[in-house]
Design a protein around this motif. Structure first.
Motif, mmCIF file in Angstrom:
data_model
loop_
_atom_site.group_PDB
_atom_site.id
_atom_site.type_symbol
_atom_site.label_atom_id
_atom_site.label_comp_id
_atom_site.label_asym_id
_atom_site.label_seq_id
_atom_site.Cartn_x
_atom_site.Cartn_y
_atom_site.Cartn_z
ATOM 1 N N SER A 81 -6.903 -2.087 7.880
ATOM 2 C CA SER A 81 -6.274 -1.643 8.995
ATOM 3 C C SER A 81 -5.976 -2.924 9.998
ATOM 4 O O SER A 81 -4.854 -2.918 10.108
ATOM 5 C CB SER A 81 -6.822 -0.469 9.872
ATOM 6 O OG SER A 81 -6.214 -0.222 10.997
ATOM 7 N N GLY A 130 1.633 4.224 -2.809
ATOM 8 C CA GLY A 130 1.420 5.782 -2.322
ATOM 9 C C GLY A 130 -0.179 5.831 -1.889
ATOM 10 O O GLY A 130 -0.495 7.054 -2.156
ATOM 11 N N TRP A 131 -0.870 4.855 -1.501
ATOM 12 C CA TRP A 131 -2.093 4.908 -1.425
ATOM 13 C C TRP A 131 -2.418 5.013 0.303
ATOM 14 O O TRP A 131 -1.875 4.163 1.010
ATOM 15 C CB TRP A 131 -2.899 3.543 -1.698
ATOM 16 C CG TRP A 131 -2.746 3.483 -3.263
ATOM 17 C CD1 TRP A 131 -2.644 4.580 -4.307
ATOM 18 C CD2 TRP A 131 -3.091 2.155 -3.967
ATOM 19 N NE1 TRP A 131 -2.644 3.803 -5.561
ATOM 20 C CE2 TRP A 131 -2.892 2.512 -5.407
ATOM 21 C CE3 TRP A 131 -3.568 0.847 -3.446
ATOM 22 C CZ2 TRP A 131 -3.206 1.426 -6.202
ATOM 23 C CZ3 TRP A 131 -3.769 0.075 -4.659
ATOM 24 C CH2 TRP A 131 -3.761 0.233 -6.027
ATOM 25 N N SER A 132 -3.384 5.695 0.655
ATOM 26 C CA SER A 132 -3.927 5.612 2.148
ATOM 27 C C SER A 132 -4.745 4.572 2.193
ATOM 28 O O SER A 132 -5.337 3.832 1.044
ATOM 29 C CB SER A 132 -4.725 7.000 2.180
ATOM 30 O OG SER A 132 -5.916 6.893 1.541
ATOM 31 N N LEU A 133 -5.234 4.492 3.416
ATOM 32 C CA LEU A 133 -6.366 3.112 3.578
ATOM 33 C C LEU A 133 -7.493 3.458 2.918
ATOM 34 O O LEU A 133 -8.013 2.407 2.463
ATOM 35 C CB LEU A 133 -6.492 2.831 5.094
ATOM 36 C CG LEU A 133 -5.433 2.103 6.120
ATOM 37 C CD1 LEU A 133 -5.550 2.401 7.489
ATOM 38 C CD2 LEU A 133 -5.208 0.813 5.503
ATOM 39 N N GLU A 134 -7.919 4.760 2.934
ATOM 40 C CA GLU A 134 -8.897 4.992 2.293
ATOM 41 C C GLU A 134 -8.957 4.753 0.946
ATOM 42 O O GLU A 134 -9.801 4.181 -0.009
ATOM 43 C CB GLU A 134 -9.657 6.596 2.498
ATOM 44 C CG GLU A 134 -9.982 6.698 3.927
ATOM 45 C CD GLU A 134 -8.517 6.855 5.004
ATOM 46 O OE1 GLU A 134 -7.532 7.051 4.467
ATOM 47 O OE2 GLU A 134 -9.070 6.952 6.165
ATOM 48 N N GLU A 135 -7.783 4.983 -0.001
ATOM 49 C CA GLU A 135 -7.815 4.681 -1.377
ATOM 50 C C GLU A 135 -7.690 3.379 -1.706
ATOM 51 O O GLU A 135 -8.496 2.885 -2.424
ATOM 52 C CB GLU A 135 -6.793 5.449 -1.779
ATOM 53 C CG GLU A 135 -5.984 5.115 -3.268
ATOM 54 C CD GLU A 135 -7.155 5.860 -4.335
ATOM 55 O OE1 GLU A 135 -7.239 5.335 -5.574
ATOM 56 O OE2 GLU A 135 -7.835 6.675 -3.751
ATOM 57 N N ARG A 195 0.635 -1.193 -0.039
ATOM 58 C CA ARG A 195 -0.134 -0.026 -0.100
ATOM 59 C C ARG A 195 0.843 1.207 -0.107
ATOM 60 O O ARG A 195 0.534 2.183 -0.804
ATOM 61 C CB ARG A 195 -1.076 0.153 1.192
ATOM 62 C CG ARG A 195 -1.858 1.132 1.313
ATOM 63 C CD ARG A 195 -2.827 1.134 2.349
ATOM 64 N NE ARG A 195 -2.611 1.059 3.886
ATOM 65 C CZ ARG A 195 -1.710 1.860 4.349
ATOM 66 N NH1 ARG A 195 -1.709 3.200 3.646
ATOM 67 N NH2 ARG A 195 -1.075 1.659 5.605
ATOM 68 N N LEU A 196 1.948 1.305 0.881
ATOM 69 C CA LEU A 196 2.854 2.278 0.820
ATOM 70 C C LEU A 196 3.523 2.508 -0.439
ATOM 71 O O LEU A 196 4.070 3.593 -0.881
ATOM 72 C CB LEU A 196 3.693 2.233 2.084
ATOM 73 C CG LEU A 196 2.998 2.232 3.356
ATOM 74 C CD1 LEU A 196 4.059 2.170 4.486
ATOM 75 C CD2 LEU A 196 2.258 3.495 3.523
ATOM 76 N N ARG A 215 -11.988 0.001 5.072
ATOM 77 C CA ARG A 215 -10.929 0.619 5.647
ATOM 78 C C ARG A 215 -10.468 -0.163 7.149
ATOM 79 O O ARG A 215 -9.529 -0.422 7.250
ATOM 80 C CB ARG A 215 -11.013 2.238 6.045
ATOM 81 C CG ARG A 215 -9.847 2.939 6.689
ATOM 82 C CD ARG A 215 -9.969 4.529 7.032
ATOM 83 N NE ARG A 215 -8.834 4.940 7.533
ATOM 84 C CZ ARG A 215 -8.346 4.610 8.739
ATOM 85 N NH1 ARG A 215 -8.722 3.740 9.419
ATOM 86 N NH2 ARG A 215 -7.120 5.318 8.948
ATOM 87 N N GLU A 268 -3.588 -5.416 7.875
ATOM 88 C CA GLU A 268 -2.052 -4.976 7.881
ATOM 89 C C GLU A 268 -1.276 -4.952 9.547
ATOM 90 O O GLU A 268 -0.326 -5.062 9.425
ATOM 91 C CB GLU A 268 -2.175 -3.438 7.305
ATOM 92 C CG GLU A 268 -2.269 -3.211 5.959
ATOM 93 C CD GLU A 268 -2.106 -1.899 5.418
ATOM 94 O OE1 GLU A 268 -1.667 -0.853 6.123
ATOM 95 O OE2 GLU A 268 -2.442 -1.861 4.336
ATOM 96 N N ARG A 304 -11.216 2.013 -1.232
ATOM 97 C CA ARG A 304 -12.112 2.345 -2.502
ATOM 98 C C ARG A 304 -11.580 1.332 -3.795
ATOM 99 O O ARG A 304 -12.444 0.945 -4.397
ATOM 100 C CB ARG A 304 -11.805 3.521 -2.967
ATOM 101 C CG ARG A 304 -12.503 3.901 -4.161
ATOM 102 C CD ARG A 304 -12.364 5.566 -4.426
ATOM 103 N NE ARG A 304 -11.074 5.507 -5.136
ATOM 104 C CZ ARG A 304 -10.960 5.110 -6.389
ATOM 105 N NH1 ARG A 304 -11.590 4.621 -7.245
ATOM 106 N NH2 ARG A 304 -9.641 5.340 -6.508
#
Length: 189
Positions: free
Chosen positions: A42, A24-29, A20-21, A38, A45, A32
């Motif tokens: 979380s 460059g994605w947030s948990l929200e991205e 995910r990092l 989310r 992970e 989606r």
């Protein structure tokens, strides 16, 4: 990390966070893109929960990689000879699915071999392939499994081989009464 996770699941949780990092994605991205909450992402992970096959399928689709590649990334580089006792095994306790990576993926190769076991009542649906156009050759060794690919359901019994390319949803169902054991050859497009 959760105390109930085995070492592979713990490394998998860490790798999912890294992926995910890297994107460059947030948990929200990611939520989606994968269609997963989310909070589930979380907890996954952080190693608080074990992923189901369907959840891993959604994440692999979001990242555009086969599940086998993701699982291989949490294992050391496989040797040329893969001894039976060193073949990684992953279990989805919720659905009754066991996956043994007989011939793990390797960066220089396009194919791999997986042994799958579905317990009676197992029903696993994948909304989309992790990589569009994956080629599958599924040989049933024991039992019978109903596989739906491209909108068509196929009952595959002992000695039968179903060949297909994955472009959309797929589903594996074991109506019982016993487990189904199969070999799956996966070839990248």
């Amino acid at each position: 990390m959760g105390d109930d996770l085995d070492p592979i699941e713990a490394r998998l949780a860490g790798r999912l966070a890294e992926l995910r990092l890297e994107h460059g994605w947030s948990l929200e991205e990611l939520a989606r893109r994968a269609g997963v909450s989310r909070s589930t992402l979380s907890r996954l992970e952080r190693g608080e929960i074990s992923p189901t096959a369907a959840l891993l399928g959604k994440l692999c689709a979001a990242y555009g990689r086969p599940m086998s590649r993701l699982l291989a990334e949490v294992e050391p580089e496989p040797p040329q000879l893969v001894l039976a006792e060193r073949q990684p095994v992953w279990r989805d306790r919720e659905t009754g699915f066991t996956r043994r990576s007989v011939s793990p993926p390797h960066p220089g190769l396009r194919g791999e071999v997986v042994e799958g076991v579905l317990e009676p009542g197992a029903d696993i649906a994948y909304e989309e392939p992790s990589v569009a156009g994956l080629e599958h050759h599924l040989l049933v060794l024991d039992g019978a499994v109903e596989i739906t690919v491209g909108g068509a359901a196929h009952t595959v019994g002992p000695g039968d081989c179903l060949r297909y390319r994955l472009w959309g949803p797929s589903r594996f169902v074991n109506h019982g009464p016993g487990p189904v054991r199969y070999i799956l050859l996966i070839v990248l497009p």
